[in-house]
Design a protein around this motif. Structure first.
Motif, PDB file in Angstrom:
ATOM      1  N   PHE A 370       0.841  -1.208   0.000  1.00 47.94           N
ATOM      2  CA  PHE A 370       0.000   0.000   0.000  1.00 47.94           C
ATOM      3  C   PHE A 370       0.876   1.259   0.000  1.00 47.94           C
ATOM      4  N   ILE A 371       1.967   1.225   0.762  1.00 45.47           N
ATOM      5  CA  ILE A 371       2.857   2.397   0.845  1.00 45.47           C
ATOM      6  C   ILE A 371       3.482   2.685  -0.509  1.00 45.47           C
ATOM      7  N   ARG A 373       2.397   1.785  -3.472  1.00 45.35           N
ATOM      8  CA  ARG A 373       1.348   2.211  -4.416  1.00 45.35           C
ATOM      9  C   ARG A 373       1.012   3.690  -4.208  1.00 45.35           C
ATOM     10  N   ARG A 374       0.995   4.117  -2.940  1.00 48.69           N
ATOM     11  CA  ARG A 374       0.647   5.511  -2.657  1.00 48.69           C
ATOM     12  C   ARG A 374       1.772   6.465  -3.091  1.00 48.69           C
ATOM     13  N   HIS A 375       3.007   6.031  -2.853  1.00 46.59           N
ATOM     14  CA  HIS A 375       4.148   6.900  -3.181  1.00 46.59           C
ATOM     15  C   HIS A 375       4.455   6.916  -4.677  1.00 46.59           C
ATOM     16  N   PRO A 377       2.188   5.963  -7.600  1.00 46.98           N
ATOM     17  CA  PRO A 377       0.951   5.465  -8.219  1.00 46.98           C
ATOM     18  C   PRO A 377       1.081   5.196  -9.718  1.00 46.98           C
TER      19      PRO A 377
END
Length: 434
Positions: A370-371, A373-375, A377
């Motif tokens: 998740f980290i 993917r967020r950083h 995208p």
């Protein structure tokens, strides 16, 4: 301009699936049916626990594989945690592998092996600990002589471990006539579903290594998730088949009472005394091979950390034997730590401790997806976890539930494992300051 040689993309779907099955399936299926039934309370809940353990493992494998595709560094989970959370977290994972996971796994297998070997030769039960220590020390010595000797043992045992699984599953389902579902364990107090699933994870252990080969697949985006789902699906079916076969031959209460001797007893009923003893030999070889594998690979973790000056006594632990080329001092450390843990006497305690602490770090890896993917995208990924964000969420939720259950049901061992982990922080800070 010379290009650095890259990993060859030779793994197809069949080879990758075989890799999954070969890495995961093993001695755990013979050791854990009784423990799972006792924890779950009855045969139906025990079978559900085996299925849920497999589903959590599939979700975990699919999730961590994305980290392997995004962070193409050697070192597996150590490298992923180092990249996402910083060097200290990668270090703590190595610390846990060197001081808890590796020794606890080795110690448990040593105790399992001796607990089956002694009745096979009608030897006194109080020889269990000395025989376990001698077995671990013997294999430590074999591997200190050189990798080729340990590798030979591994090759023989890999073939042997499949024979008892297939024979017990096929003939148990064919010849057995006992009731399978809703059979009580015969134990008044149960630890609950969390403890039952934690016990199954020992049998599914090894899945993490599969996620590291994404760079060697011809089409990782398509073939990696398929190989994980198909491979672990085969393992789940094999494990459920063995459990159903055992329940077809023995009452659930007797499986719970026999513990790690249930498979051998069922083999004796199915194949007669001689046939049962031959199956027991296959089970012993399987455990012996698994023990050898953990000793062989486990020593490489403290050796690699010592090479980078990341352990007290790194100068000594980072040496290889002048003639064999093996990390002899790291092997000696592993044998000593495993021996210390074996004095606890109960191999199930050691496997629960090992699974609990290693899955804490797996949770960090699942969250790391998740980290990243967020950083990043818009980053191009050779492989993305299918069913995002549901599949990683299943992996996280299942792992948190298991860890929480261990803290509630067995707080002493959980706190002990966490305490050893946290001692790595001042050691890391001290070594960094040096």
């Amino acid at each position: 301009m010379n290009q650095k040689p890259a990993l060859r993309k030779d793994l197809n779907l069949l080879a990758a699936t075989a890799l999954v099955v070969g890495m995961v399936i093993g001695s755990g299926i013979f050791m854990k049916p009784g423990k799972v039934i006792v924890a779950a309370g009855d045969s139906t809940m025990a079978l559900i626990a085996w299925g849920l353990g497999g589903i959590i493992t599939i979700a975990a494998g699919l999730t961590v594989a994305e980290l392997g595709a995004q962070i193409p560094r050697t070192g597996g989970l150590y490298a992923y945690l180092d990249e996402v959370y910083g060097k200290m977290w990668g270090y703590l994972f190595g610390w846990v592998q060197a001081l808890i996971y590796g020794p606890a796994t080795t110690g448990a297998l040593g105790l399992y092996f001796s607990s089956l070997l002694l009745p096979f030769f009608s030897l006194p039960a109080d020889w269990k600990l000395p025989v376990a220590i001698l077995t671990v020390a013997f294999l430590g010595g074999v591997n200190a002589l050189g990798t080729k000797y340990g590798g030979f043992i591994q090759s023989v045992s890999t073939a042997a471990k499949l024979v008892p699984i297939v024979l017990i599953a096929v003939f148990g389902l064919w010849k057995g006539n006992g009731q399978i579902l809703s059979m009580p364990s015969g134990v008044a107090e149960t630890a609950g579903m969390g403890a039952a699933i934690l016990a199954t994870l020992w049998a599914y252990d090894g899945w993490i290594n599969v996620s590291f080969v994404a760079g060697e697949m011809k089409n990782p985006a398509r073939e990696l998730p398929r190989s994980i789902i198909i491979g672990l699906g085969i393992v789940i079916i094999a494990y459920l088949s063995v459990n159903i076969a055992l329940l077809h031959v023995l009452p659930a209460s007797e499986i719970a009472l026999l513990g790690n001797r249930a498979a051998g007893t069922a083999a004796g009923l199915l194949f007669g005394e001689i046939g049962g003893r031959l199956i027991s030999v296959g089970i012993l070889i399987s455990i012996f091979g698994a023990l050898n594998g953990y000793i062989l690979t486990g020593a490489r973790v403290p050796y690699a950390m010592a090479q980078n000056g990341l352990l007290p006594g790194s100068k000594l632990l980072g040496q290889v034997h002048s003639r064999s080329g093996a990390p002899a001092n790291a092997l000696v450390l592993g044998v000593i730590l495993a021996t210390a843990l074996m004095t606890l006497g109960d191999p199930d305690r050691l496997t629960d401790m090992a699974m609990f602490i290693i899955w804490i770090f797996y949770i960090l890896a699942f969250v790391a997806v998740f980290i990243l993917r967020r950083h990043n995208p818009a980053a191009k990924r050779p492989y993305s976890v299918p069913g995002y964000p549901v599949v990683p969420a299943i992996a996280i939720a299942g792992s948190v539930y298991i860890a929480f259950s261990m803290l509630i049901n067995n707080p002493g061992d959980a706190v002990y494992a966490l305490g050893i982990t946290l001692t790595g922080i001042p050691v890391y800070l001290f070594l960094q300051r040096k």
